[in-house]
Design a protein around this motif. Structure first.
Motif, PDB file in Angstrom:
ATOM      1  N   UNK A   1       4.015  20.166  -3.206  1.00 41.35           N
ATOM      2  CA  UNK A   1       4.333  18.981  -2.405  1.00 41.35           C
ATOM      3  C   UNK A   1       3.105  18.496  -1.641  1.00 41.35           C
ATOM      4  N   UNK A   2       2.982  17.174  -1.552  1.00 37.82           N
ATOM      5  CA  UNK A   2       1.860  16.572  -0.823  1.00 37.82           C
ATOM      6  C   UNK A   2       2.371  15.311  -0.138  1.00 37.82           C
ATOM      7  N   UNK A   3       2.930  15.490   1.040  1.00 42.51           N
ATOM      8  CA  UNK A   3       3.673  14.402   1.677  1.00 42.51           C
ATOM      9  C   UNK A   3       2.910  13.658   2.764  1.00 42.51           C
ATOM     10  N   UNK A   4       1.629  14.018   2.990  1.00 37.57           N
ATOM     11  CA  UNK A   4       0.842  13.239   3.947  1.00 37.57           C
ATOM     12  C   UNK A   4       0.295  12.003   3.230  1.00 37.57           C
ATOM     13  N   UNK A   5       0.707  10.841   3.690  1.00 37.42           N
ATOM     14  CA  UNK A   5       0.241   9.586   3.101  1.00 37.42           C
ATOM     15  C   UNK A   5      -0.237   8.673   4.223  1.00 37.42           C
ATOM     16  N   UNK A   6      -1.041   7.704   3.857  1.00 41.58           N
ATOM     17  CA  UNK A   6      -1.575   6.825   4.885  1.00 41.58           C
ATOM     18  C   UNK A   6      -1.933   5.445   4.359  1.00 41.58           C
ATOM     19  N   UNK A   7      -2.091   4.540   5.301  1.00 39.93           N
ATOM     20  CA  UNK A   7      -2.541   3.178   5.044  1.00 39.93           C
ATOM     21  C   UNK A   7      -3.652   2.863   6.021  1.00 39.93           C
ATOM     22  N   UNK A   8      -4.521   1.974   5.626  1.00 40.04           N
ATOM     23  CA  UNK A   8      -5.578   1.517   6.522  1.00 40.04           C
ATOM     24  C   UNK A   8      -5.417   0.017   6.717  1.00 40.04           C
ATOM     25  N   UNK A   9      -5.293  -0.421   7.955  1.00 40.87           N
ATOM     26  CA  UNK A   9      -5.117  -1.845   8.211  1.00 40.87           C
ATOM     27  C   UNK A   9      -6.252  -2.370   9.081  1.00 40.87           C
ATOM     28  N   UNK A  10      -6.596  -3.617   8.830  1.00 45.60           N
ATOM     29  CA  UNK A  10      -7.686  -4.254   9.557  1.00 45.60           C
ATOM     30  C   UNK A  10      -7.184  -4.760  10.897  1.00 45.60           C
ATOM     31  N   UNK A  11      -7.897  -4.436  11.947  1.00 42.27           N
ATOM     32  CA  UNK A  11      -7.525  -4.920  13.280  1.00 42.27           C
ATOM     33  C   UNK A  11      -7.858  -6.395  13.416  1.00 42.27           C
ATOM     34  N   UNK A  12      -7.057  -7.086  14.224  1.00 45.27           N
ATOM     35  CA  UNK A  12      -7.287  -8.516  14.435  1.00 45.27           C
ATOM     36  C   UNK A  12      -8.660  -8.769  15.022  1.00 45.27           C
TER      37      UNK A  12
END
Length: 726
Positions: free
Chosen positions: A104-115
């Motif tokens: 199992x590998x349940x650590x996921x992420x997104x990268x979003x640009x700050x305003x």
């Protein structure tokens, strides 16, 4: 005494997930040798887009990032059967069971640009869910539109309750009706009371409303809603949406965690509203009824806020993970709403055990080597170095009235002669059978010359051959499973396109895209590089073209570096490459090298300019990547960007290696493995009409199972999990 009937000869062209699945199903012991299967494979290894190879020091070198989802029920079911039949001894052999091979590998992420500039990461640990992928399903079918609504409503109730607990001075539940005691038919009355008494203006009321809707949708999953029931839900649902927007968007100001909660609520409310508005619960087409819309377009039609439409969350889960950019152009994100909804909701609500499962070694080692060994034992023949050049149909003037057309010949280039007659493809790496990154030239006639000449038998542009075979129906095969990648279809199946308008539509409308990937072996671990989050993360929605990064350090344990030179971490990057709409000519022999060099330049640029957000301590004080971090396998240790040449990268430009897009309005143009237009032909691949119309392992496996059903009647359609395509 009656002689047994001779076996039916099946030629499977292509050794990727779909072709190997078809071979596995057709050679089950239950068939009692009814089918004699031969797999024809270009080059020296199986795997298709999932191929991998072992390079210097046993380095695992892959076509891209291969992570299995927890909803891959068909894939895991076959994988579990394969390992059980393989029968490795856990006392002496590595990866003896599927649980040894996957984790199992349940650590996921997104990268979003700050305003205001810069980037911010959003990481989450998805909780384990009951069961394991491939376990028998319960009586309730989770792969239905109404089933997804039940899960959506329950998750919304949980998320809203979580937001309530975060809010200072949260409201109590006094006076709010409790829907847990309600019958489904009383839910609408209860929603009306919640509206009338203003309870939907509170987070407590919103959570109660979502719990009530969950009860109602659960009833729909058992019995279709009656006339007018769907539309009657819309009015209170609109009130829920307005209240949620007012309450949660206000809480989200200045609170990053609440902003993310609001993004999930906004998206799921929009999906529920859209599913009900478009009548998808009762429409026999299911999600395919909205195939003509782009996902973002459909969400906007159903009232999604600009915040969610422009969010990294939507971009990551809806587009980046499936390379959904027409011609690889980051300014042209496009994916069918129907297919995206199906995939997104399965990902979120039907996974078991873990959201993601990673492999302990390369996909070739973990998946295709075990299948190869089992199939060899069953008697499947493998003809490596056999490249299909043309599938030939019997001339139309030879068909009798009412007779279906058939494949009469396969024209195949023999790329090399195997000295012993049988090519043995696997190598031993620490006791594990693996595919090498290069062919074993010692097994090939004139192998030294081929190696010195830079021969690449996997390249579509390298047309060198030692001979040609023409396989004929009735002599060499009875049935054909065409399991090549979609990009190759116009080149190897010209007869089909010339004779059949449906095949022309397939080739014209269902598009593919080039992808790129690179791997870095590093002298420091991810914490020392400055990554502040969990190890083993898979993160997407970052800078293009390599918008997805995965920490794959666990693979180092399966490589064979000298002890004093073993790297501390291993990183994979991948994404869609911008390439234009047309496949280059086969005469343009310099194209693969040019694209590989372009992929290299993009990777170097990415490391110099952008990797510092992920790994702050991988950047020099004056800017630019610290190239000395890269662990070089050989004696030479170049300085500066030249050090990148010691790593591994690829541009997946071969027609069969290109990724198949799910563009709006193209589901109807796909050919089903169940199509019986041709008397002795079926197709297999994630590009077919297989019920999960998105490029992934599960779609390919479902397609391979359908192809086997088309020839043998087995597996039963109801046993192909999630096959909800009409």
């Amino acid at each position: 005494m009656k002689r047994p009937a001779p076996p039916i000869e099946v030629a499977i062209v292509g050794g990727g997930c779909a072709g190997i699945t078809a071979a596995f199903e057709l050679t089950r012991p239950e068939h009692r040798g009814r089918f004699a299967v031969t797999v024809y494979q270009q080059g020296w290894r199986l795997g298709g887009k999932g191929a991998s190879g072992r390079g210097e020091h046993g380095r695992i070198e892959e076509h891209g990032l291969h992570v299995w989802m927890g909803f891959y029920e068909n894939s895991f079911r076959l994988m579990r059967e394969c390992y059980a039949e393989l029968g490795r001894d856990p006392r002496t052999q590595p990866m003896a069971s599927w649980r040894d091979a996957f984790f199992p590998a349940s650590w996921v992420g997104l990268t979003e640009e700050r305003a205001g500039g810069g980037w911010e990461d959003w990481t989450a640990l998805f909780p384990p869910m009951p069961g394991l992928p491939g376990d028998p399903l319960s009586a309730a079918n989770p792969f239905s539109v109404s089933g997804y609504l039940v899960h959506s409503a329950r998750l919304l109730a949980t998320v809203i309750e979580s937001a309530r607990r975060r809010q200072e001075g949260a409201e109590t539940r006094t006076g709010v009706p409790r829907p847990s005691a309600l019958a489904p038919e009383a839910v609408l009355d209860n929603l009306a009371r919640l509206v009338r008494y203003g309870h939907l203006a509170t987070l407590v009321g919103l959570a109660e409303a979502m719990r009530g809707l969950g009860i109602l949708f659960g009833a729909w999953s058992r019995h279709p809603p009656g006339r007018g029931t769907e539309s009657a839900v819309l009015r209170p649902l609109e009130t829920v949406t307005r209240s949620a927007t007012r309450l949660l968007s206000e809480l989200a100001r200045g609170d990053a965690e609440m902003r993310r909660i609001w993004a999930i609520v906004d998206l799921l409310l929009t999906v529920i509203r859209g599913v009900i508005r478009f009548g998808l619960v009762t429409d026999p087409r299911g999600f395919d009824a909205v195939d003509d819309y782009d996902f973002r377009e459909w969400l906007e039609l159903n009232g999604a806020s600009r915040t969610i439409l422009d969010s990294a969350f939507l971009r990551g889960v809806g587009y980046d993970e499936v390379f959904a950019y027409e011609d690889g152009d980051p300014a042209r994100p496009r994916i069918s709403a129907g297919q995206s909804l199906r995939t997104f909701l399965r990902l979120l609500f039907t996974y078991r055990g873990a959201l993601f499962w990673k492999m302990r070694a390369g996909m070739g080692d973990v998946v295709f080597a075990p299948f190869y060994e089992v199939l060899r034992r069953r008697g499947v023949r493998f003809e490596f170095f056999h490249r299909l050049e043309a599938l030939r149909l019997a001339p139309a003037n030879r068909l009798r009235p009412g007779e279906r057309p058939w494949v009469e010949a396969l024209e195949i280039d023999v790329q090399a002669t195997v000295r012993s007659g049988t090519y043995e493809p696997l190598v031993d790496v620490g006791g594990l059978p693996c595919w090498p990154a290069r062919p074993d030239y010692a097994q090939l006639a004139d192998g030294e010359r081929l190696e010195a000449a830079g021969w690449n038998p996997e390249s579509w542009w390298d047309r060198r051959r030692v001979g040609r075979k023409t396989l004929r129906v009735g002599e060499d095969f009875d049935f054909v499973v065409l399991a090549v990648g979609l990009g190759a279809i116009p080149h190897v199946a010209a007869d089909l396109l010339a004779r059949d308008r449906r095949w022309r539509r397939l080739a014209e409308n269902v598009k593919t895209v080039e992808t790129g990937a690179f791997q870095l072996w590093l002298e420091e671990d991810v914490a020392a590089l400055g990554w502040p989050g969990a190890e083993g993360i898979t993160l997407t929605a970052y800078v293009k073209p390599y918008d997805t990064w995965a920490d794959m350090t666990h693979l180092l344990a399966e490589e064979r570096w000298p002890r004093q030179r073993t790297p501390r971490s291993l990183a994979y990057f991948c994404g869609a490459l911008e390439s234009g709409p047309e496949m280059p000519s086969r005469d343009d022999t310099g194209y693969p090298a040019a694209r590989r060099e372009a992929a290299r330049r993009e990777a170097v640029r990415y490391l110099e300019r952008y990797v510092g957000h992920l790994w702050p301590r991988a950047v020099r004080p004056d800017g630019g990547f610290r190239w000395e971090l890269l662990a070089a396998p050989g004696a030479e240790r170049p300085a500066g960007p030249a050090r990148f040449d010691t790593q591994y990268w690829t541009a997946n430009v071969n027609p069969s290696d290109r990724y198949t897009l799910s563009l709006p309005g193209t589901a109807k143009d796909r050919i089903s493995p169940l199509d019986n237009t041709y008397d002795n032909l079926t197709v297999a691949g994630d590009w077919t009409g297989c019920g999960l119309i998105v490029g992934c392992v599960e779609a390919a496996v479902m397609s391979g199972r359908l192809a086997a059903h088309a020839l043998s009647g087995w597996p039963r359609l109801k046993d192909i999990v999630g096959f909800d395509h009409p």
